[in-house]
Design an enzyme around this catalytic site. Sequence first.
Site, PDB file in Angstrom:
ATOM      1  N   SER A 268       0.848  -1.189   0.000  1.00  0.00           N
ATOM      2  CA  SER A 268       0.000   0.000   0.000  1.00  0.00           C
ATOM      3  C   SER A 268       0.885   1.242   0.000  1.00  0.00           C
ATOM      4  O   SER A 268       2.107   1.144  -0.041  1.00  0.00           O
ATOM      5  CB  SER A 268      -0.897   0.010   1.232  1.00  0.00           C
ATOM      6  OG  SER A 268      -0.106   0.298   2.370  1.00  0.00           O
ATOM      7  N   LYS A 269       0.230   2.387   0.071  1.00  0.00           N
ATOM      8  CA  LYS A 269       0.943   3.676   0.036  1.00  0.00           C
ATOM      9  C   LYS A 269       2.052   3.744   1.078  1.00  0.00           C
ATOM     10  O   LYS A 269       3.073   4.365   0.857  1.00  0.00           O
ATOM     11  CB  LYS A 269      -0.048   4.811   0.295  1.00  0.00           C
ATOM     12  CG  LYS A 269      -0.743   5.285  -0.947  1.00  0.00           C
ATOM     13  CD  LYS A 269      -1.160   6.744  -0.789  1.00  0.00           C
ATOM     14  CE  LYS A 269      -1.628   7.353  -2.088  1.00  0.00           C
ATOM     15  NZ  LYS A 269      -2.357   6.439  -2.958  1.00  0.00           N
ATOM     16  N   ARG A 270       1.807   3.133   2.236  1.00  0.00           N
ATOM     17  CA  ARG A 270       2.796   3.188   3.303  1.00  0.00           C
ATOM     18  C   ARG A 270       4.163   2.666   2.851  1.00  0.00           C
ATOM     19  O   ARG A 270       5.192   3.040   3.373  1.00  0.00           O
ATOM     20  CB  ARG A 270       2.345   2.331   4.488  1.00  0.00           C
ATOM     21  CG  ARG A 270       1.449   3.024   5.472  1.00  0.00           C
ATOM     22  CD  ARG A 270       1.082   2.064   6.581  1.00  0.00           C
ATOM     23  NE  ARG A 270       0.546   0.822   6.030  1.00  0.00           N
ATOM     24  CZ  ARG A 270       1.088  -0.369   6.207  1.00  0.00           C
ATOM     25  NH1 ARG A 270       2.169  -0.493   6.925  1.00  0.00           N
ATOM     26  NH2 ARG A 270       0.538  -1.448   5.672  1.00  0.00           N
ATOM     27  N   HIS A 271       4.137   1.730   1.904  1.00  0.00           N
ATOM     28  CA  HIS A 271       5.396   1.099   1.492  1.00  0.00           C
ATOM     29  C   HIS A 271       6.162   1.915   0.465  1.00  0.00           C
ATOM     30  O   HIS A 271       7.316   1.629   0.185  1.00  0.00           O
ATOM     31  CB  HIS A 271       5.118  -0.292   0.915  1.00  0.00           C
ATOM     32  CG  HIS A 271       4.525  -1.233   1.920  1.00  0.00           C
ATOM     33  ND1 HIS A 271       3.189  -1.551   1.934  1.00  0.00           N
ATOM     34  CD2 HIS A 271       5.085  -1.890   2.950  1.00  0.00           C
ATOM     35  CE1 HIS A 271       2.959  -2.378   2.940  1.00  0.00           C
ATOM     36  NE2 HIS A 271       4.083  -2.603   3.572  1.00  0.00           N
TER      37      HIS A 271
END
Length: 505
Positions: A268-271
């Site tokens: 996801s965006k976090r990565h």
Amino acid sequence: MKARTRFAPSPTGELHIGGVRTAIFSWLLAKHTGGEFYLRIEDTDQERYVPGSTRRILESFDWLGITLDGGPDHEELRAMKTNEDYPGALEDGEYKGVPGPFVQSHRLHLYKQWAEWLVEHGYAYRANETPEELQRMREEAQARKQTFIFREEMRLRPDVRPDEPHVIRMRVLPRDGRTEFDDLIKGRVSFDNAQVDDQVLLKMDGFPTYHLAVVVDDHLQGVTHVLRGDDWLPSAPKHVLLYRYFGWPEPQWAHVPNVLGTDGKKLSKRHGAQSVFEFRDQGYIPEALINFLALLGWAPGGGDEQNVFTREELIAKFSMAGVGSSPAVFDYNKLDWLNGVHIRRLSPDDLAERLVPFLARAGVSVDTPEKRALLRRIVPHIQERTKKLTDAAPLVDFFFGDIQTPPAEMLIGPKMEQPLALHALRETRRVVASVEPFEDAPLEQAMRALCEALGLKPTQLFTIVRNAVTGKSVTPPLFATMAILGRETCLTRLDRAIARLQASA
Ligand code: GLU
């Protein structure tokens, strides 16, 4: 056997990198077998439609260098309210043997026709429960701690006339049987029909649901292998049943495992970056991204340890047998490494061209033929140390514009005092003014001789000379840098450094 595969995104925004990985598998399978890979836009959920996403998807494929053997044309894009034209548009209708149109909202008559066929043949029925009524049924099932599974006898108005608003739902048959099929990745899969909903196939607004559209299209467009994310596996029994009702040969199924971050969570965006264009803008090159994505869940197998692949090598070696059944992990370190490897494989002139927009973004404009020629001279000296296209600007900016004369501390080398540094820079100036020809090797020779004459270690002298002529402590190799900067620029910058150092006494 020639495979025909498709990538069938919904135009709901940017192309997610996990989806692109699955698209790459589909493309590789098609190309490995000499078949076709095409794009179909699944816009049956008009509420989630994001204008412009189809165009972005096409541009993403262009950038990746994946050629489509079918896809939506610009007329259709316009009809989809994007207000955009797409210059690389493919023809409507048949393209390289794949029948269009390639946008589902342009195929509504087909879905209607086949939904009616199912009703006529007893595989589907009409229903007209409102969303509120269905919600109530769902809540009642929940209160009984049951999963809500719609069945024909639950209809509140069993006699729905074809001319009043209604949906068409599939009959899951036999009610108490199981639906089984083989999946190239999951193996034999089996679902209890009692758990499979009488899925809506055609909505009140005349649009199909994904389930009907995907089956009709994959069949009519001759898809041989359906590769998609394994979050679609629970829907597969519905599709398998529809193929069997229609009496159509089933494609081979391949539900591809998810891509996870290094923390084991769904990517996801976090990565980090999410869309193809984010990766592009971060300085990754398509050769590396394709190579990396292909290795997310696929390996050549048979003891073959190869990690670096060209597109052609991937096409030659790809097979579904090499696709693993466990989730793949997205490792940015590996991507960075592969990007560096592929950058080193580019011809210097090619790399120079690719750097131009990244340099412009960093304020280094390479906008004249002279500056292009200069960049082409520099590139061989930075190619080794460029992992991403964004790395280049700080390594080359001082070639394209003037520098700030460094502060005096930067002009005094390790274990040196100001007078010695000043003397060393003056001597350097003398060498720079006289060495012939003004090229890499003679400069190095003369400067090494100067070190000896002054009793200085090369690092002592070269550090301050580098700082003086580039204003930086990290640059391409010093003598190549000086040769490219040219005698006049080196002299000017040395003079300014000498003046600065003198003033600091
Ligand atoms: N439209 C579906 C999606 O957005 C495609 C699934 C499939 O490939 O069948 O993921």
